[in-house]
Every structure is written in C-alpha cells, then in structure tokens.
Enzyme design. Sequence first.
Site, PDB file in Angstrom:
ATOM      1  N   ASP A  60      19.669  36.921  39.696  1.00  0.00           N
ATOM      2  CA  ASP A  60      18.959  35.946  40.537  1.00  0.00           C
ATOM      3  C   ASP A  60      18.833  34.615  39.795  1.00  0.00           C
ATOM      4  O   ASP A  60      17.777  34.283  39.275  1.00  0.00           O
ATOM      5  CB  ASP A  60      17.580  36.502  40.908  1.00  0.00           C
ATOM      6  CG  ASP A  60      16.756  35.498  41.692  1.00  0.00           C
ATOM      7  OD1 ASP A  60      17.344  34.535  42.221  1.00  0.00           O
ATOM      8  OD2 ASP A  60      15.529  35.691  41.786  1.00  0.00           O
ATOM      9  N   PHE A  61      19.951  33.864  39.760  1.00  0.00           N
ATOM     10  CA  PHE A  61      19.884  32.540  39.146  1.00  0.00           C
ATOM     11  C   PHE A  61      19.770  31.463  40.223  1.00  0.00           C
ATOM     12  O   PHE A  61      19.910  30.278  39.924  1.00  0.00           O
ATOM     13  CB  PHE A  61      21.096  32.314  38.236  1.00  0.00           C
ATOM     14  CG  PHE A  61      21.192  33.352  37.138  1.00  0.00           C
ATOM     15  CD1 PHE A  61      20.064  33.670  36.387  1.00  0.00           C
ATOM     16  CD2 PHE A  61      22.364  34.016  36.888  1.00  0.00           C
ATOM     17  CE1 PHE A  61      20.116  34.637  35.396  1.00  0.00           C
ATOM     18  CE2 PHE A  61      22.432  34.991  35.890  1.00  0.00           C
ATOM     19  CZ  PHE A  61      21.307  35.302  35.146  1.00  0.00           C
ATOM     20  N   LYS A  62      19.573  31.899  41.453  1.00  0.00           N
ATOM     21  CA  LYS A  62      19.417  30.981  42.596  1.00  0.00           C
ATOM     22  C   LYS A  62      20.371  29.805  42.453  1.00  0.00           C
ATOM     23  O   LYS A  62      19.972  28.651  42.395  1.00  0.00           O
ATOM     24  CB  LYS A  62      17.972  30.511  42.719  1.00  0.00           C
ATOM     25  CG  LYS A  62      17.020  31.666  43.014  1.00  0.00           C
ATOM     26  CD  LYS A  62      15.616  31.197  43.328  1.00  0.00           C
ATOM     27  CE  LYS A  62      14.705  32.371  43.612  1.00  0.00           C
ATOM     28  NZ  LYS A  62      14.441  33.220  42.425  1.00  0.00           N
ATOM     29  N   LEU A  63      21.639  30.132  42.393  1.00  0.00           N
ATOM     30  CA  LEU A  63      22.676  29.129  42.122  1.00  0.00           C
ATOM     31  C   LEU A  63      22.625  28.008  43.152  1.00  0.00           C
ATOM     32  O   LEU A  63      22.609  28.250  44.353  1.00  0.00           O
ATOM     33  CB  LEU A  63      24.048  29.806  42.117  1.00  0.00           C
ATOM     34  CG  LEU A  63      24.181  30.893  41.047  1.00  0.00           C
ATOM     35  CD1 LEU A  63      25.471  31.670  41.213  1.00  0.00           C
ATOM     36  CD2 LEU A  63      24.091  30.298  39.670  1.00  0.00           C
ATOM     37  N   ALA A  64      22.611  26.794  42.635  1.00  0.00           N
ATOM     38  CA  ALA A  64      22.501  25.627  43.524  1.00  0.00           C
ATOM     39  C   ALA A  64      23.246  24.463  42.895  1.00  0.00           C
ATOM     40  O   ALA A  64      22.704  23.381  42.717  1.00  0.00           O
ATOM     41  CB  ALA A  64      21.039  25.275  43.752  1.00  0.00           C
ATOM     42  N   ASP A  65      24.500  24.713  42.570  1.00  0.00           N
ATOM     43  CA  ASP A  65      25.251  23.684  41.842  1.00  0.00           C
ATOM     44  C   ASP A  65      26.566  23.365  42.572  1.00  0.00           C
ATOM     45  O   ASP A  65      26.840  23.911  43.641  1.00  0.00           O
ATOM     46  CB  ASP A  65      25.516  24.191  40.407  1.00  0.00           C
ATOM     47  CG  ASP A  65      25.466  23.055  39.393  1.00  0.00           C
ATOM     48  OD1 ASP A  65      26.067  21.992  39.668  1.00  0.00           O
ATOM     49  OD2 ASP A  65      24.835  23.231  38.341  1.00  0.00           O
ATOM     50  N   PRO A  67      30.531  23.581  43.307  1.00  0.00           N
ATOM     51  CA  PRO A  67      31.261  24.852  43.417  1.00  0.00           C
ATOM     52  C   PRO A  67      31.790  25.425  42.103  1.00  0.00           C
ATOM     53  O   PRO A  67      31.607  26.621  41.844  1.00  0.00           O
ATOM     54  CB  PRO A  67      32.405  24.516  44.391  1.00  0.00           C
ATOM     55  CG  PRO A  67      31.836  23.436  45.252  1.00  0.00           C
ATOM     56  CD  PRO A  67      30.968  22.615  44.349  1.00  0.00           C
ATOM     57  N   GLY A 175       2.421  39.961  51.174  1.00  0.00           N
ATOM     58  CA  GLY A 175       3.218  40.686  52.172  1.00  0.00           C
ATOM     59  C   GLY A 175       3.011  42.195  52.103  1.00  0.00           C
ATOM     60  O   GLY A 175       2.601  42.730  51.077  1.00  0.00           O
TER      61      GLY A 175
HETATM   62  O1  O7E Z   1       5.625  38.163  43.623  1.00  0.00           O
HETATM   63  P1  O7E Z   1       6.344  39.185  42.808  1.00  0.00           P
HETATM   64  O2  O7E Z   1       5.785  39.376  41.463  1.00  0.00           O
HETATM   65  O3  O7E Z   1       6.558  40.475  43.563  1.00  0.00           O
HETATM   66  O4  O7E Z   1       7.811  38.597  42.494  1.00  0.00           O
HETATM   67  C1  O7E Z   1       8.633  38.109  43.496  1.00  0.00           C
HETATM   68  C2  O7E Z   1      10.034  37.913  43.009  1.00  0.00           C
HETATM   69  O5  O7E Z   1      10.819  37.477  44.116  1.00  0.00           O
HETATM   70  C3  O7E Z   1      10.208  36.856  41.923  1.00  0.00           C
HETATM   71  O6  O7E Z   1      11.281  37.282  41.093  1.00  0.00           O
HETATM   72  C4  O7E Z   1      10.637  35.613  42.671  1.00  0.00           C
HETATM   73  O7  O7E Z   1      11.548  34.813  41.944  1.00  0.00           O
HETATM   74  C5  O7E Z   1      11.352  36.200  43.876  1.00  0.00           C
HETATM   75  N1  O7E Z   1      11.285  35.402  45.108  1.00  0.00           N
HETATM   76  C6  O7E Z   1      10.100  35.095  45.705  1.00  0.00           C
HETATM   77  O8  O7E Z   1       9.022  35.482  45.249  1.00  0.00           O
HETATM   78  N2  O7E Z   1      10.101  34.340  46.854  1.00  0.00           N
HETATM   79  C7  O7E Z   1      11.239  33.866  47.431  1.00  0.00           C
HETATM   80  O9  O7E Z   1      11.171  33.210  48.464  1.00  0.00           O
HETATM   81  C8  O7E Z   1      12.455  34.175  46.835  1.00  0.00           C
HETATM   82  C9  O7E Z   1      12.469  34.976  45.698  1.00  0.00           C
HETATM   83  C10 O7E Z   1      13.708  35.423  45.229  1.00  0.00           C
HETATM   84  O10 O7E Z   1      13.865  36.443  44.627  1.00  0.00           O
HETATM   85  O11 O7E Z   1      14.751  34.681  45.576  1.00  0.00           O
HETATM   86  C11 O7E Z   1      15.956  35.175  45.361  1.00  0.00           C
HETATM   87  C12 O7E Z   1      15.981  36.601  45.756  1.00  0.00           C
END
Ligand code: O7E
Length: 218
Positions: A60-65, A67, A175
């Site tokens: 999960d590096f949420k790539l946003a760069d 290409p 949630g």
């Molecule tokens: O709140 P927690 O501790 O259960 O952690 C939530 C994890 O989900 C954390 O790693 C965070 O980076 C991720 N997350 C969110 O909390 N909200 C988002 O909208 C998106 C993510 C995420 O994981 O994005 C990529 C999957």
Amino acid sequence: MQKQNGLIFAADLKERRKTLNLTRKISDYIDAVKVNYPLVLSTGAEIISDLSDITDVIADFKLADVPHINSRISKIAFNKGASAVICHAFTGEESLKSCTKTASEFDGEVYSVVNMSHPGSEDVMDSSLPKLCEISKKADIDGVIAPGNQPDKIEMIKNKIDTKILSPGIGAQGGKGKKAISAGADYIIVGRSIYDSTDPVKSAKKIRDNIKMYYSNE
Ligand code: O7E
C-alpha cells in the site's frame, strides 16, 4: 488473493519482529496483510518478502506518480513478493495503466483508491467519484478501495464499477464490518482494532467470525 476470511490486516507497526509474530499468529483469520509506509520505512522493503512467506502481501504505497515511476515502484514491490499494489486513481488512466501492465507481468493485482475514509476527503474525492471509477475501469484494475465507515459510498461505488471492494475505516475509524460487507465490500481492512487491542489474536478472530457469520447468513 483467495477469499476465505474477508479480513485484511493493516500492519501499520514499526517493529519487524512484532509484525511478523503477530501476522503469523493471526494468519488463519486473514486473507492478506497490507503493508504501508510506517512499516516499510521503519524496517526496510525486505519486510515484504518476510511477510509473503506467511500470507499474501498488499503493498500500500498509494502510488500517485508519473507512469514510469509508478511502474518502477510496483516492480520493486512485486519482485519483493507482494501480490498486489495500491494506486491512486486521481493521477489518471496512464499512471494507473502503468501499474496494471506491470502487475500483469507478475500475475499480480492492482487496487485503486476511488474514495477515502477520513474527514475532509469528501472535499475533493466525492465529486470526482464517478470519474475515478471510470478511470479505474479503463485501466482494468482488480479492485477498489472504498470507505468502510460510509456504507452509502460502498453502495454507490458498487453500482459504478463491477470489481472487488476492499474497505478500511472499520473499528477505530467508526465503521462496522457487517455494515460494510452488507453494503457490498468483499474485504474489510483492519489495523488498530487488531494490533492495539489487549489480545490481538482474539480480536482478529472475533472480527473475522463476525463477518463470516454474516456471510453464512446471507
Ligand atoms: O484505522 P485502522 O487502524 O484500521 O487502519 C486503516 C488502514 O487503512 C491504514 O493502513 C490506512 O492507511 C488505510 N486506509 C484508510 O484508513 N482509509 C482509506 O480511505 C484508505 C486506506 C487505505 O488503505 O488505502 C489504501 C488501501
């Protein structure tokens, strides 16, 4: 990622040994571990390989760069043993396609972020939701990230794109696993409610049992 439990562990810890021990102990209750910057920046990228010996790893590096950089980062993650990477959709089709193309070379998957769970994300992301789903579809992604603490958004996203839905925002962010699943999530992503709990193994099992019971009652 084989769906057996519907639970993904967000390993946002900083210690290598603690992360590996905990992931091993809860491995029967999860389908994958999600690795984010806190862990990789603290322990090094080898943690991906170490964890991949235990379960599937989502990088999960949420790539946003641009290409070619998205592609390089994805390649490193897949070479280390990740089975999926997570990319932002807002950077556009070409950036996202660079990830799906790279993933296909490794038989890996790509999940795109089309909405987020934290307060304030709605300022920009809500109005862009249809477009972000469209871009994700065109890039042929394997799944999307949708906020588990906002079941209405999960439903909205499910109506816009026919793909797997992975939902964080469960527990510590308010949630409820069952509600997210009932709104259409295929997996819930949980971090603090497991690793900050006094009995993480028991908590992981309880969270898994809770959604599993729901699946069998469907
Ligand atoms: O709140 P927690 O501790 O259960 O952690 C939530 C994890 O989900 C954390 O790693 C965070 O980076 C991720 N997350 C969110 O909390 N909200 C988002 O909208 C998106 C993510 C995420 O994981 O994005 C990529 C999957």
